[in-house]
Scaffold this motif. Structure first.
Motif, PDB file in Angstrom:
ATOM      1  N   UNK A 160       0.839  -1.199   0.000  1.00 32.49           N
ATOM      2  CA  UNK A 160       0.000   0.000   0.000  1.00 32.49           C
ATOM      3  C   UNK A 160       0.878   1.253   0.000  1.00 32.49           C
ATOM      4  N   UNK A 161       1.936   1.247   0.806  1.00 30.25           N
ATOM      5  CA  UNK A 161       2.840   2.384   0.853  1.00 30.25           C
ATOM      6  C   UNK A 161       3.525   2.615  -0.492  1.00 30.25           C
ATOM      7  N   UNK A 191       1.953   4.579   9.644  1.00 29.32           N
ATOM      8  CA  UNK A 191       1.973   5.818   8.870  1.00 29.32           C
ATOM      9  C   UNK A 191       1.139   5.810   7.590  1.00 29.32           C
ATOM     10  N   UNK A 192       0.454   4.730   7.271  1.00 29.96           N
ATOM     11  CA  UNK A 192      -0.285   4.693   6.008  1.00 29.96           C
ATOM     12  C   UNK A 192      -1.343   5.795   5.968  1.00 29.96           C
ATOM     13  N   UNK A 193      -2.040   6.016   7.082  1.00 32.81           N
ATOM     14  CA  UNK A 193      -3.038   7.080   7.115  1.00 32.81           C
ATOM     15  C   UNK A 193      -2.419   8.439   6.850  1.00 32.81           C
ATOM     16  N   UNK A 197      -3.068  11.114   3.728  1.00 34.17           N
ATOM     17  CA  UNK A 197      -3.343  12.541   3.928  1.00 34.17           C
ATOM     18  C   UNK A 197      -2.363  13.385   3.119  1.00 34.17           C
ATOM     19  N   UNK A 198      -1.104  12.971   3.067  1.00 26.90           N
ATOM     20  CA  UNK A 198      -0.101  13.701   2.286  1.00 26.90           C
ATOM     21  C   UNK A 198      -0.482  13.711   0.812  1.00 26.90           C
ATOM     22  N   UNK A 199      -0.949  12.584   0.291  1.00 27.86           N
ATOM     23  CA  UNK A 199      -1.381  12.520  -1.109  1.00 27.86           C
ATOM     24  C   UNK A 199      -2.564  13.446  -1.346  1.00 27.86           C
ATOM     25  N   UNK A 211       6.986  14.004   6.983  1.00 29.59           N
ATOM     26  CA  UNK A 211       8.112  13.658   7.844  1.00 29.59           C
ATOM     27  C   UNK A 211       8.041  12.249   8.416  1.00 29.59           C
ATOM     28  N   UNK A 212       6.980  11.498   8.126  1.00 29.79           N
ATOM     29  CA  UNK A 212       6.949  10.097   8.500  1.00 29.79           C
ATOM     30  C   UNK A 212       6.575   9.815   9.946  1.00 29.79           C
TER      31      UNK A 212
END
Length: 306
Positions: A160-161, A191-193, A197-199, A211-212
């Motif tokens: 997924x990442x 961190x997938x959520x 959100x970053x996308x 920043x992970x």
């Protein structure tokens, strides 16, 4: 980012192939790329724009009037008028059952064939809401219930990442949008959520600084001082004991006192009763996130015009 050939775009938008070609040539509404074999390929955003234009015409607008607004203005208006709908969030239940069935025992070829095939035929943001995030949630639940091996959970998470980072790398760099810092605070390792959100923030026109996971508050504060963000978005997935949650909010308030801070995720929702006493916003679903980003982008656009 998915590339869609014109026959697929026609199915996704309800427009004929002839109309799509005319809107492309006469009005410049979309600018498809060419594949190695010279077929037109339309991006997810171009598919969404064609849908938006069709919807506006159904409400009485004319194609000439819409085209006169210009491509960038139409895209901005589309983004502001397109919140996440319950239908978009509804998962592909049958597909999820099939995918999970391919994990125990693990059938790598079948799992990746089904996942890749499903994601490839719809706009990526729809795939994110209806396939990838629901799959990730279900995998996490099975792991917590002891019904799924942690190695398999890691395998799915990394796939997924990879898809998220792949589409992120294809997005144009935005140098004029609001600055949005996205991270998982110290102790938060899922961190997938946050990546999703970053996308979403990047596709809405924001300058994204991702920043992970597991970022100490001191480093978060230091980075904020370096870039002066317009918004700090933090993903909280773990539900903490009350005392630990209060301490975490106290740490984050040192940042919220200087820059706007919003939190989301399962852990953030569990803190709802504590957040009203702070300067920290709660974005408890994707619609709330979308609305907050649109306010941010609109404010930046108005400031630029002034």
């Amino acid at each position: 980012m998915n590339g869609h050939r014109i026959h697929r775009v026609a199915k996704l938008t309800g427009l004929s192939k002839d109309v799509i070609r005319v809107w492309e040539r006469r009005y410049g509404l979309v600018k498809p790329s060419r594949s190695s074999n010279r077929y037109r390929e339309y991006s997810d955003e171009e598919v969404a724009l064609l849908r938006f234009v069709k919807a506006q015409m159904d409400l009485g607008a004319t194609i000439g009037g819409l085209a006169a607004e210009g491509h960038d203005a139409l895209v901005a208006r589309m983004r502001a008028a397109t919140p996440v709908t319950p239908e978009e969030e509804k998962p592909h239940d049958r597909l999820l059952v099939d995918l999970i069935g391919s994990l125990d025992p693990l059938d790598k070829a079948a799992f990746e064939r089904k996942l890749n095939g499903a994601v490839a035929v719809i706009p990526f943001e729809e795939a994110l809401h209806r396939i990838l995030l629901p799959l990730q949630r279900r995998i996490g639940e099975l792991w917590h219930e002891g019904r799924l091996n942690v190695g398999v959970e890691h395998y799915v998470t990394k796939l997924v990442q990879q898809k998220l980072f792949s589409v992120m790398n294809q997005l144009p760099v935005n140098e004029s949008g609001p600055r949005v810092l996205i991270a998982c605070p110290e102790g938060e390792i899922h961190e997938v959520g946050a990546q999703a959100v970053a996308y979403i923030a990047a596709t809405r026109g924001c300058q994204v600084y991702y920043l992970g996971p597991n970022l100490p508050t001191s480093d978060l504060l230091s980075f904020c001082e370096r870039i002066t963000p317009d918004l700090v978005l933090l993903s909280l997935t773990d539900t903490k004991p009350e005392a630990a949650a209060i301490q975490q909010l106290k740490d984050l308030e040192a940042i919220a006192g200087r820059w706007p801070v919003a939190v989301g995720g399962q852990g953030a929702r569990a803190l709802g009763h504590l957040l009203h006493e702070t300067n920290i916003e709660l974005l408890d679903d994707l619609t709330a996130l979308h609305s907050r980003l649109m306010v941010l982008v609109s404010t930046r656009m108005l400031a630029a015009r002034g």
